[in-house]
Structures are given as C-alpha cells and as structure tokens.
Design an enzyme around this catalytic site. Structure first.
Site, PDB file in Angstrom:
ATOM      1  N   CYS A 108      -4.530  -7.521  -4.215  1.00 30.47           N
ATOM      2  CA  CYS A 108      -5.139  -6.312  -4.747  1.00 30.47           C
ATOM      3  C   CYS A 108      -5.727  -6.676  -6.109  1.00 30.47           C
ATOM      4  O   CYS A 108      -4.986  -7.076  -7.007  1.00 30.47           O
ATOM      5  CB  CYS A 108      -4.063  -5.242  -4.877  1.00 30.47           C
ATOM      6  SG  CYS A 108      -4.712  -3.743  -5.598  1.00 30.47           S
TER       7      CYS A 108
ATOM      8  N   ASN B 118      -7.526  -4.806  -8.477  1.00 26.91           N
ATOM      9  CA  ASN B 118      -7.179  -3.918  -9.592  1.00 26.91           C
ATOM     10  C   ASN B 118      -5.677  -3.975  -9.852  1.00 26.91           C
ATOM     11  O   ASN B 118      -5.231  -3.892 -10.997  1.00 26.91           O
ATOM     12  CB  ASN B 118      -7.601  -2.475  -9.280  1.00 26.91           C
ATOM     13  CG  ASN B 118      -9.108  -2.293  -9.347  1.00 26.91           C
ATOM     14  OD1 ASN B 118      -9.784  -2.954 -10.127  1.00 26.91           O
ATOM     15  ND2 ASN B 118      -9.627  -1.386  -8.529  1.00 26.91           N
TER      16      ASN B 118
ATOM     17  N   CYS C 135     -11.841  -0.172  -6.049  1.00 25.34           N
ATOM     18  CA  CYS C 135     -11.153  -1.262  -5.363  1.00 25.34           C
ATOM     19  C   CYS C 135     -11.719  -2.581  -5.871  1.00 25.34           C
ATOM     20  O   CYS C 135     -12.926  -2.841  -5.734  1.00 25.34           O
ATOM     21  CB  CYS C 135     -11.366  -1.130  -3.856  1.00 25.34           C
ATOM     22  SG  CYS C 135     -10.557  -2.432  -2.945  1.00 25.34           S
ATOM     23  N   GLY C 136     -10.883  -3.398  -6.464  1.00 26.79           N
ATOM     24  CA  GLY C 136     -11.343  -4.634  -7.103  1.00 26.79           C
ATOM     25  C   GLY C 136     -11.830  -5.675  -6.117  1.00 26.79           C
ATOM     26  O   GLY C 136     -12.939  -6.215  -6.251  1.00 26.79           O
TER      27      GLY C 136
ATOM     28  N   ASN D 209     -10.207  -3.140   5.181  1.00 25.25           N
ATOM     29  CA  ASN D 209     -10.687  -2.244   4.122  1.00 25.25           C
ATOM     30  C   ASN D 209     -12.189  -2.084   4.342  1.00 25.25           C
ATOM     31  O   ASN D 209     -12.851  -3.004   4.844  1.00 25.25           O
ATOM     32  CB  ASN D 209     -10.429  -2.869   2.752  1.00 25.25           C
ATOM     33  CG  ASN D 209      -8.950  -3.062   2.487  1.00 25.25           C
ATOM     34  OD1 ASN D 209      -8.219  -2.104   2.281  1.00 25.25           O
ATOM     35  ND2 ASN D 209      -8.488  -4.314   2.507  1.00 25.25           N
TER      36      ASN D 209
ATOM     37  N   ASN E  54       0.835  -1.199   0.000  1.00 21.60           N
ATOM     38  CA  ASN E  54       0.000   0.000   0.000  1.00 21.60           C
ATOM     39  C   ASN E  54       0.874   1.255   0.000  1.00 21.60           C
ATOM     40  O   ASN E  54       2.069   1.203   0.330  1.00 21.60           O
ATOM     41  CB  ASN E  54      -0.866   0.018   1.267  1.00 21.60           C
ATOM     42  CG  ASN E  54      -1.974  -1.007   1.237  1.00 21.60           C
ATOM     43  OD1 ASN E  54      -2.684  -1.112   0.246  1.00 21.60           O
ATOM     44  ND2 ASN E  54      -2.131  -1.751   2.333  1.00 21.60           N
TER      45      ASN E  54
ATOM     46  N   GLU F 279      -9.659   2.405   1.822  1.00 21.32           N
ATOM     47  CA  GLU F 279      -8.690   1.305   1.865  1.00 21.32           C
ATOM     48  C   GLU F 279      -7.723   1.407   3.027  1.00 21.32           C
ATOM     49  O   GLU F 279      -7.125   2.464   3.252  1.00 21.32           O
ATOM     50  CB  GLU F 279      -7.875   1.288   0.563  1.00 21.32           C
ATOM     51  CG  GLU F 279      -8.617   0.653  -0.572  1.00 21.32           C
ATOM     52  CD  GLU F 279      -7.692   0.347  -1.737  1.00 21.32           C
ATOM     53  OE1 GLU F 279      -6.537  -0.073  -1.515  1.00 21.32           O
ATOM     54  OE2 GLU F 279      -8.141   0.547  -2.874  1.00 21.32           O
ATOM     55  N   ARG F 280      -7.553   0.281   3.682  1.00 21.92           N
ATOM     56  CA  ARG F 280      -6.484   0.144   4.683  1.00 21.92           C
ATOM     57  C   ARG F 280      -5.164   0.509   4.021  1.00 21.92           C
ATOM     58  O   ARG F 280      -4.884   0.069   2.907  1.00 21.92           O
ATOM     59  CB  ARG F 280      -6.477  -1.322   5.145  1.00 21.92           C
ATOM     60  CG  ARG F 280      -5.310  -1.713   6.001  1.00 21.92           C
ATOM     61  CD  ARG F 280      -5.423  -3.149   6.453  1.00 21.92           C
ATOM     62  NE  ARG F 280      -5.190  -4.104   5.375  1.00 21.92           N
ATOM     63  CZ  ARG F 280      -5.130  -5.418   5.541  1.00 21.92           C
ATOM     64  NH1 ARG F 280      -5.300  -5.936   6.744  1.00 21.92           N
ATOM     65  NH2 ARG F 280      -4.915  -6.232   4.520  1.00 21.92           N
TER      66      ARG F 280
END
Ligand SMILES: N[C@H](CCC[C@H](N)C(=O)O)C(=O)O
Length: 264
Positions: A72, A74, A209-210, A182, A63, A200-201
């Site tokens: 993740c 995306n 966010c996917g 998240n 991140n 998001e965390r």
C-alpha cells in the site's frame, strides 16, 4: 486494549499498530473490527509494525474487509511517519519489508516536522495493455500491472460519468482476475497532470491510492506519452509520481490524525 495511531495520506486513512511492543493475533479479524466506520475507529486499512530480517523494519497490511494485501503506497508513507516520529528508526532513509518486496523510503522534514514521504515502489510488471472487456454492453480497454500490488487502469474522457461503485466492483471481480484487482479510472488533463479515481480491492471507493497513482502514471506514459514525472490529482489530494529507469517514485503529504486505545 490495543494502542493505535491513525494517519492519512491524501485522505487514504490507516490505523497503525506497533507489533514490536504489543502481541496480538488474528490480524484479519482485528482489521475488520478496527477499520469499521461505525463500530470501530474507521479506516481504509490497518498496518502493523514488525521486525524484519530482510530490511530495517517490516510492514504488514490489511484492507478494511480483513483481506491481506502485499503493498500500500499511501500506507507505507504513513507507516514511515509512524516509524520516524515514534523513534523506531531515526534515519531520513530506510528500507521496509512488505509482501510486495523491500521498499526504500525517504522522509522529508519541514521545520523539523515530517510532512512528506517519498517511496520507491520498484519495478512494475505489466500483465497486459488495452485488453478489451465488455461489461453491460460497453467495451472497456483495460491495462493491468503489478506495482507492489495488482492494479487495473482505464482511460476515460469524463470521470464524472463513471459509476465507480458499480463498474469498479464488476472489474474487480472479473474472472480474469482470480485474486481480484484494484481499479483506477483516469482522465488526462495535460502531459504533466492526470486525474484519477480508484476502486480498491477489499475496501471500495477511497479518496486516494498511492500504488494506483503510480500504476496510472506508468500506463498513461506508455499509451498517451504523458511525462514520466506527473502530478496525480485524486479526490483527497495530490501525489507526484516519477518513473526513473526501473524505479517508480511516489511522493506526497502524510498527516497524523489521532492516537488511542481500541477496545478489543
Ligand atoms: N491504497 C493503497 C493500495 C491498497 C491496495 C489494496 N486495496 C489491495 O488489495 O491491493 C495505496 O495507497 O497504494
């Protein structure tokens, strides 16, 4: 100097670095520097390509704040375009090792250009559904599951009334989540369409966010009977999620932004 490329998937943006050709250490501090929007290149996260002995290739993900996360969605879709366009793997289907498990990806070409990527996020593991938590005198019914990474999903009537930064942050840090979470808020448009915003965390508010889209589709299908194939409308664009048996498929567009050298 570190050579990088930058991509986005529906506005969720990532720096991708080829770790097969460049050696460097301290991924966490590199992620923090390179993802900084003022002093760095700017991105929601950093992905590194490494070789794998469990799958055809390995994706490491950090991140923007330098914390490592297992998956993740995306990011994996952008990573797949990097892998294909740089001719690291030239197949239309391949497997990628992540900390969240081995994921299958399928690329889609339009006039020989990779425009869409579909990924299989595997089997979701639900922790709880509609648990009541009180924050600032308001009761929220939260549902939490693991789908590559941890997501909490909350249905609301009007997304515009949600102070995402304030409440997202408070839910992310509730003490029932020792590793944080998240957070996704959603509104049901109809049985085929959900509108979602994500906190998001390790990043904060993102445009898309996917895994959050996938988590929301799963919880909404259970609680609201929405279809197992839905369009998820996020701030930065639209994703499609389809749940088939024990697999959750996420499909959407990916774009290359730029390539360069980071002074590090
Ligand atoms: N944006 C990502 C999820 C990142 C999750 C990360 N923020 C975490 O700490 O788990 C996605 O498209 O799935």
């Amino acid at each position: 100097m570190i050579e990088f490329e930058k991509f986005h998937g529906t506005g969720n943006d990532f720096i991708i670095i080829n770790g097969l050709t460049q050696n460097f250490y301290k991924y966490s501090s590199l992620a923090k520097s390179i993802c900084d929007r003022n002093y760095g290149v700017g991105a929601d996260g950093m992905l590194i390509v490494e070789s794998s002995n469990k799958a055809e290739i390995k994706m490491i993900f950090y991140n923007a704040d330098g914390s490592e996360a297992p998956m993740c969605g995306n990011g994996l879709r952008c990573f797949s375009k990097f892998i294909y366009d740089n001719e690291i793997i030239r197949d239309k289907k391949f497997t990628v090792e992540t900390l969240g498990g081995v994921m299958e990806v399928e690329i889609k070409l339009i006039h020989n250009t990779l425009k869409h990527v579909k990924i299989n996020l595997g089997n979701p593991k639900i922790n709880f559904i509609n648990k009541e938590v009180e924050i600032d005198n308001i009761i929220y019914k939260i549902s939490t599951l693991f789908i590559g990474t941890i997501h909490t999903v909350i249905k609301v009537e009007n997304l515009e009334k949600i102070p995402l930064e304030d409440i997202g942050n408070k839910i992310e840090n509730l003490n029932i989540f020792p590793k944080k979470t998240n957070v996704n808020f959603y509104e049901v448009i109809d049985e085929n369409n959900l509108k979602v915003i994500t906190w998001e965390r390790g990043v904060g508010k993102t445009l898309s966010c996917g895994t959050g889209a996938a988590a929301t589709a799963i919880i909404s299908s259970i609680l609201n009977n929405t279809n197992t194939k839905v369009n998820i409308h996020m701030i930065g664009g639209e994703l499609e999620v389809e749940v088939i048996d024990n697999s959750v498929y996420l499909t959407g567009p990916v774009d290359f932004i730029c390539k360069g050298y980071f002074n590090y």
